[in-house]
Design a protein around this motif. Structure first.
Motif, PDB file in Angstrom:
ATOM      1  N   UNK A   1     -17.849  13.847   4.646  1.00  0.00           N
ATOM      2  CA  UNK A   1     -19.248  13.580   5.010  1.00  0.00           C
ATOM      3  C   UNK A   1     -19.850  12.383   4.273  1.00  0.00           C
ATOM      4  N   UNK A   2     -19.414  12.141   3.039  1.00  0.00           N
ATOM      5  CA  UNK A   2     -19.986  11.057   2.238  1.00  0.00           C
ATOM      6  C   UNK A   2     -21.439  11.298   1.852  1.00  0.00           C
ATOM      7  N   UNK A   3     -21.894  12.547   1.947  1.00  0.00           N
ATOM      8  CA  UNK A   3     -23.282  12.901   1.634  1.00  0.00           C
ATOM      9  C   UNK A   3     -23.536  12.700   0.138  1.00  0.00           C
ATOM     10  N   UNK A   4     -24.445  11.782  -0.200  1.00  0.00           N
ATOM     11  CA  UNK A   4     -24.694  11.443  -1.605  1.00  0.00           C
ATOM     12  C   UNK A   4     -25.319  12.591  -2.388  1.00  0.00           C
ATOM     13  N   UNK A   5     -26.195  13.384  -1.724  1.00  0.00           N
ATOM     14  CA  UNK A   5     -26.801  14.542  -2.396  1.00  0.00           C
ATOM     15  C   UNK A   5     -25.741  15.556  -2.788  1.00  0.00           C
ATOM     16  N   UNK A   6     -24.820  15.805  -1.864  1.00  0.00           N
ATOM     17  CA  UNK A   6     -23.742  16.769  -2.116  1.00  0.00           C
ATOM     18  C   UNK A   6     -22.815  16.249  -3.210  1.00  0.00           C
ATOM     19  N   UNK A   7     -22.490  14.946  -3.135  1.00  0.00           N
ATOM     20  CA  UNK A   7     -21.596  14.351  -4.129  1.00  0.00           C
ATOM     21  C   UNK A   7     -22.202  14.400  -5.529  1.00  0.00           C
ATOM     22  N   UNK A   8     -23.497  14.061  -5.623  1.00  0.00           N
ATOM     23  CA  UNK A   8     -24.178  14.091  -6.921  1.00  0.00           C
ATOM     24  C   UNK A   8     -24.167  15.497  -7.495  1.00  0.00           C
ATOM     25  N   UNK A   9     -24.346  16.484  -6.613  1.00  0.00           N
ATOM     26  CA  UNK A   9     -24.334  17.881  -7.050  1.00  0.00           C
ATOM     27  C   UNK A   9     -22.996  18.252  -7.661  1.00  0.00           C
ATOM     28  N   UNK A  10     -21.898  17.882  -6.984  1.00  0.00           N
ATOM     29  CA  UNK A  10     -20.572  18.251  -7.485  1.00  0.00           C
ATOM     30  C   UNK A  10     -20.196  17.505  -8.761  1.00  0.00           C
ATOM     31  N   UNK A  11     -20.637  16.261  -8.895  1.00  0.00           N
ATOM     32  CA  UNK A  11     -20.380  15.521 -10.136  1.00  0.00           C
ATOM     33  C   UNK A  11     -21.094  16.197 -11.301  1.00  0.00           C
ATOM     34  N   UNK A  12     -22.367  16.536 -11.092  1.00  0.00           N
ATOM     35  CA  UNK A  12     -23.141  17.207 -12.139  1.00  0.00           C
ATOM     36  C   UNK A  12     -22.541  18.566 -12.488  1.00  0.00           C
ATOM     37  N   UNK A  13     -22.124  19.307 -11.461  1.00  0.00           N
ATOM     38  CA  UNK A  13     -21.541  20.640 -11.696  1.00  0.00           C
ATOM     39  C   UNK A  13     -20.206  20.555 -12.433  1.00  0.00           C
ATOM     40  N   UNK A  14     -19.419  19.526 -12.126  1.00  0.00           N
ATOM     41  CA  UNK A  14     -18.137  19.349 -12.816  1.00  0.00           C
ATOM     42  C   UNK A  14     -18.365  19.146 -14.310  1.00  0.00           C
ATOM     43  N   UNK A  15     -19.295  18.252 -14.643  1.00  0.00           N
ATOM     44  CA  UNK A  15     -19.593  17.964 -16.054  1.00  0.00           C
ATOM     45  C   UNK A  15     -20.099  19.213 -16.773  1.00  0.00           C
ATOM     46  N   UNK A  16     -21.019  19.939 -16.135  1.00  0.00           N
ATOM     47  CA  UNK A  16     -21.597  21.135 -16.758  1.00  0.00           C
ATOM     48  C   UNK A  16     -20.588  22.272 -16.858  1.00  0.00           C
ATOM     49  N   UNK A  17     -19.738  22.417 -15.844  1.00  0.00           N
ATOM     50  CA  UNK A  17     -18.697  23.455 -15.898  1.00  0.00           C
ATOM     51  C   UNK A  17     -17.721  23.183 -17.038  1.00  0.00           C
ATOM     52  N   UNK A  18     -17.391  21.905 -17.244  1.00  0.00           N
ATOM     53  CA  UNK A  18     -16.514  21.546 -18.361  1.00  0.00           C
ATOM     54  C   UNK A  18     -17.185  21.873 -19.692  1.00  0.00           C
ATOM     55  N   UNK A  19     -18.482  21.650 -19.770  1.00  0.00           N
ATOM     56  CA  UNK A  19     -19.248  21.936 -20.987  1.00  0.00           C
ATOM     57  C   UNK A  19     -19.264  23.438 -21.265  1.00  0.00           C
ATOM     58  N   UNK A  20     -19.506  24.231 -20.219  1.00  0.00           N
ATOM     59  CA  UNK A  20     -19.496  25.691 -20.383  1.00  0.00           C
ATOM     60  C   UNK A  20     -18.113  26.173 -20.809  1.00  0.00           C
ATOM     61  N   UNK A  21     -17.067  25.666 -20.152  1.00  0.00           N
ATOM     62  CA  UNK A  21     -15.690  26.058 -20.483  1.00  0.00           C
ATOM     63  C   UNK A  21     -15.371  25.746 -21.938  1.00  0.00           C
ATOM     64  N   UNK A  22     -15.733  24.552 -22.388  1.00  0.00           N
ATOM     65  CA  UNK A  22     -15.482  24.153 -23.782  1.00  0.00           C
ATOM     66  C   UNK A  22     -16.248  25.048 -24.753  1.00  0.00           C
ATOM     67  N   UNK A  23     -17.484  25.403 -24.405  1.00  0.00           N
ATOM     68  CA  UNK A  23     -18.303  26.273 -25.258  1.00  0.00           C
ATOM     69  C   UNK A  23     -17.706  27.672 -25.349  1.00  0.00           C
ATOM     70  N   UNK A  24     -17.260  28.190 -24.204  1.00  0.00           N
ATOM     71  CA  UNK A  24     -16.631  29.515 -24.174  1.00  0.00           C
ATOM     72  C   UNK A  24     -15.381  29.528 -25.041  1.00  0.00           C
ATOM     73  N   UNK A  25     -14.557  28.500 -24.904  1.00  0.00           N
ATOM     74  CA  UNK A  25     -13.327  28.396 -25.706  1.00  0.00           C
ATOM     75  C   UNK A  25     -13.645  28.281 -27.190  1.00  0.00           C
ATOM     76  N   UNK A  26     -14.674  27.512 -27.529  1.00  0.00           N
ATOM     77  CA  UNK A  26     -15.065  27.308 -28.924  1.00  0.00           C
ATOM     78  C   UNK A  26     -15.440  28.625 -29.590  1.00  0.00           C
TER      79      UNK A  26
END
Length: 202
Positions: free
Chosen positions: A168-193
């Protein structure tokens, strides 16, 4: 080649999302406690999922680009009932069910309402991650949070960045997934810590 990679990304995302929340569900059932699991974070996440699905359906985007979300909504609903059950607030499930059904009806009533909700969707979903992070920072205990679920969630968001670019190339959707990827990595790292910290104490 690109079509084959797209197919693998869609299929792997769907398969992972079918079991994404199961480690968290089984962990809560095993411990019979919702300690350290944020109800507010789950409600925000569920709201974000519902808005996203309605948006994709309304604009008739290809089903493979969002077909995992109904499964995630179902799994989050199970998690919601477990959290309410173990915290002794199961009666509140009627209130939450009514709210979500009402929200679904409202979003499909007018196009501008849905577009506005989608614009806020990233902030809603991001808010769910920050609420969970705050809960982890305050308790310094991630024993009730599944590392596997958050690792899989990180992968599926990364895969969805690729599939969105390819379809689709939908910029709103893409921005959402980029933000979620970064935050999910942050949560994962915090849980592991905090899990490592618990191991050292024992």
């Amino acid at each position: 080649m690109g079509e084959a990679v797209l197919h693998v990304a869609n299929l792997s995302t769907m398969l992972l999302c079918m079991v994404l929340k199961l480690p968290q569900i089984f962990l809560l059932m095993k411990l019979k406690s919702a300690k350290g699991v944020s109800l507010r974070a789950l409600l925000l996440e569920l709201t974000g999922y519902i808005v996203f699905v309605i948006y994709q359906m309304y604009y008739e985007y290809p089903l493979p680009t969002y077909m995992e979300y109904p499964v995630l909504i179902f799994q989050d609903t199970i998690l919601l009932f477990l959290i309410l059950h173990y915290s002794g607030n199961l009666k509140q499930s009627v209130i939450y069910s009514t709210m979500f059904v009402g929200a679904w009806q409202l979003l499909t009533h007018q196009k501008w309402i849905l577009d506005l909700a989608m614009s806020l969707c990233t902030f809603i979903s991001a808010g769910s991650k920050f609420v969970l992070l705050q809960c982890l920072w305050e308790s310094r205990d991630s024993s009730h949070v599944s590392t596997l679920s958050w690792t899989m969630s990180t992968y599926t968001c990364m895969a969805r960045i690729f599939t969105t670019v390819m379809t689709t190339g939908d910029l709103q959707v893409m921005a959402r997934f980029i933000a979620m990827t970064i935050l999910n990595m942050w949560v994962t790292a915090t849980v592991l810590y905090y899990k490592q910290g618990c191991k050292k104490l024992h």
